[in-house]
Design a protein around this motif. Structure first.
Motif, PDB file in Angstrom:
ATOM      1  N   THR A   1      -7.811 -35.266  14.104  1.00  0.00           N
ATOM      2  CA  THR A   1      -7.178 -36.272  14.959  1.00  0.00           C
ATOM      3  C   THR A   1      -7.822 -36.263  16.341  1.00  0.00           C
ATOM      4  OG1 THR A   1      -5.061 -36.059  13.797  1.00  0.00           O
ATOM      5  CG2 THR A   1      -5.002 -37.035  15.996  1.00  0.00           C
TER       6      THR A   1
ATOM      7  N   VAL B   1      -8.015 -36.202  20.170  1.00  0.00           N
ATOM      8  CA  VAL B   1      -7.091 -35.729  21.205  1.00  0.00           C
ATOM      9  C   VAL B   1      -7.543 -36.101  22.610  1.00  0.00           C
ATOM     10  CG1 VAL B   1      -6.133 -33.852  19.825  1.00  0.00           C
ATOM     11  CG2 VAL B   1      -8.163 -33.440  21.240  1.00  0.00           C
TER      12      VAL B   1
ATOM     13  N   GLY C   1      -4.503 -39.541  19.124  1.00  0.00           N
ATOM     14  CA  GLY C   1      -3.559 -39.745  18.041  1.00  0.00           C
ATOM     15  C   GLY C   1      -4.149 -40.435  16.830  1.00  0.00           C
TER      16      GLY C   1
END
Length: 548
Positions: free
Chosen positions: A29, A31, A509
């Motif tokens: 993911t 960040v 995200g």
């Protein structure tokens, strides 16, 4: 926790956004991006003992969101490696020789099937069964054309299917004939093709799974991590479900169930059951949220539905798949069941019918986030252009088609005339009118490589740079809008923003679905863009393709 630091290159966050020089991903993911945010994250990582850390040197490369393909047929594409290899043949004689070679090498095959031949090799795309008989006469031979709306059969295949001079014209199909009424050997559209499919044995599950594996490898090598399978029937559902259960899905797929006007009433419960089955798999790489409608055929067969008639006849307006109000009501029903609408519409009459069906659905069903799709939209009447924005319709176009290649000059332009020819693929017009534009390939009808399509989108030229200045240059897109149409815009079509592993964008995200190119595509000439290699493809932070 695994942390990846991408650096020493250009990181493109999307159209209109600034570029960055570094990026941090944790456990697949995004960040942080940009020097200051990345430094803060890396400081935290360094203070935790035992954390896995990977420094990824982009070596001057260009990192951007991975591509999506908003309209394709991956199982068809993977199946092209099975059977005689006719895709590259440049003459009828080459095709015949290849079919003969394959038949001799596979004497135990009861049926010889393959794809896909070039329909522009013969005037009007009409291929004779007797030509294939010269290659094989004792076994049935069935070849698909690259448009996938046409097949070419030998005499034995026609015989087994019971297609004779007495066979009536099928609903939603055409059987071209000789002067004496006997079938020529070319079958157009699925009403006619179904006559062959009814007697042709299906491919074994292992063959179909192998085709899906092959398609996935093809896409990942070209930077694609999500594909809209735009024509799914029950056997395809089984293939995808089996692949999921065997952990063989290598990228994200969304399934669009094919709606057939001849049996739609029975189909809808089957679609609902198939969707439940896919949902129960809980596979993050597999969804089934869409229903596919055909409003017409294709212009090359004169089955695309036109407002004004084809040049060949004052009374030939093409083929409407759904008559009267039946398309509007069927669209309303599947929308009420929570499906996304995806309508194939080539001609301007079909595009209008599709827009009317969507407008009817919006007026009669509850308000919700629909994101309906009209695929291809080859000819849009000017009176309908603004309706894409007004109705929230996504135009999913195939940029590779917007060029003066043999398909256009030999088959398309003679059928619709020059005035309508220059009104095709109005990509920039859709965007400038406030509409949504997403790109797809329709692979294997044409190449599934996004960079090849993008080269045409930004130039409207062939590989040879013709014509000078581009064909219909007012529809040329800039590079950033084109990149966006194959990434963030396809993600919007896919409802990616509503998923916990959002893709198609680079922001905190979002899933780390990226590609890395050797060069910044915004600085390349169109011909250079077409040939640009995809150095690496990342899916959830894992390098699933690499040339390093």
């Amino acid at each position: 926790m695994t942390t990846q630091h991408f650096h020493n290159g250009t990181i493109w966050l999307g159209a209109g956004a600034q570029t960055e020089d570094s990026l941090v991903v944790q456990d697949g993911t995004v960040v942080a991006s940009g020097s200051h945010a990345v430094a803060a994250v890396l400081d935290q990582v360094s203070s935790h003992d035992g954390a896995e850390f990977e420094s990824i040197d982009l070596d001057g490369g260009f990192l951007m969101p991975s591509f999506g393909d908003g309209h394709a047929h991956p199982i068809f594409g993977g199946m092209e490696a099975e059977g005689p290899q006719v895709r590259s043949c440049t003459s009828v004689e080459e095709i015949i020789a290849e079919v003969k070679r394959y038949a001799e090498a596979h004497p135990d095959d009861d049926w010889i099937t393959g794809a896909s031949y070039d329909g522009s090799l013969v005037r009007d795309g009409l291929f004779d069964a007797e030509w294939l008989d010269r290659a094989v006469s004792d076994r049935p031979v069935v070849l698909r054309a690259w448009d996938y709306h046409t097949v070419w059969c030998n005499s034995r295949a026609l015989e087994l299917a019971g297609i004779t001079a007495a066979t009536p014209e099928p609903q939603i199909g055409e059987i071209p004939r000789r002067d004496d009424g006997s079938p020529l050997g070319t079958l157009r559209e699925w009403g006619a093709i179904d006559l062959i499919d009814a007697v042709r044995p299906p491919h074994h599950d292992s063959v179909r799974l192998r085709a899906l594996d092959r398609a996935a490898d093809y896409y990942l090598a070209r930077g694609v991590t999500w594909v809209q399978d735009a024509w799914v029937e029950p056997a395809d559902v089984e293939t995808y479900a089996s692949a999921s259960q065997q952990d063989r899905l290598k990228l994200r797929f969304n399934l669009a169930f094919y709606a057939d006007p001849r049996r739609f009433t029975q189909q809808l419960p089957e679609m609902l059951s198939a969707r439940r089955r896919i949902e129960e798999l809980s596979d993050p790489f597999l969804t089934a949220q869409t229903v596919k409608f055909f409003a017409d055929g294709v212009i090359e067969n004169e089955t695309g539905a036109l407002i004004e008639p084809y040049c060949s006849s004052l009374h030939n307006h093409g083929m409407r798949v759904w008559e009267g109000d039946s398309l509007a009501e069927a669209v309303r029903e599947v929308d009420a069941a929570g499906f996304q609408i995806h309508i194939h519409a080539i001609g301007d009459a079909a595009v209008r019918q599709a827009l009317d069906a969507i407008e009817y659905t919006i007026r009669n069903n509850e308000a919700r986030d629909r994101r309906p799709v009209i695929a291809h939209a080859q000819i849009i009447d000017s009176a309908d252009l603004s309706r894409f924005a007004e109705l929230g319709v996504i135009a999913n176009m195939q940029p590779l088609w917007a060029q003066l290649d043999d398909l256009m000059t030999v088959l398309t332009v003679p059928r619709i005339g020059r005035e309508r020819a220059v009104a095709q693929y109005r990509m920039r017009s859709v965007l400038d009118s406030g509409g949504h534009l997403a790109f797809g390939s329709d692979w294997p009808c044409t190449s599934g490589a996004p960079l090849e399509g993008l080269a045409v989108a930004v130039s409207r030229q062939t590989d040879d740079g013709e014509p000078d200045g581009g064909w219909t240059p007012e529809e040329i897109l800039d590079v950033e809008r084109s990149l966006d149409a194959y990434s963030a815009a396809v993600a919007h079509q896919a409802f990616a923003d509503q998923r916990p592993d959002e893709w198609g964008v680079i922001r905190p995200g979002a899933s780390a679905d990226f590609i890395v190119l050797d060069s910044d595509p915004r600085t390349l000439l169109p011909q250079e863009l077409s040939d640009a290699p995809v150095r690496r493809t990342y899916l959830r932070g894992v390098a699933v393709h690499s040339t390093d």
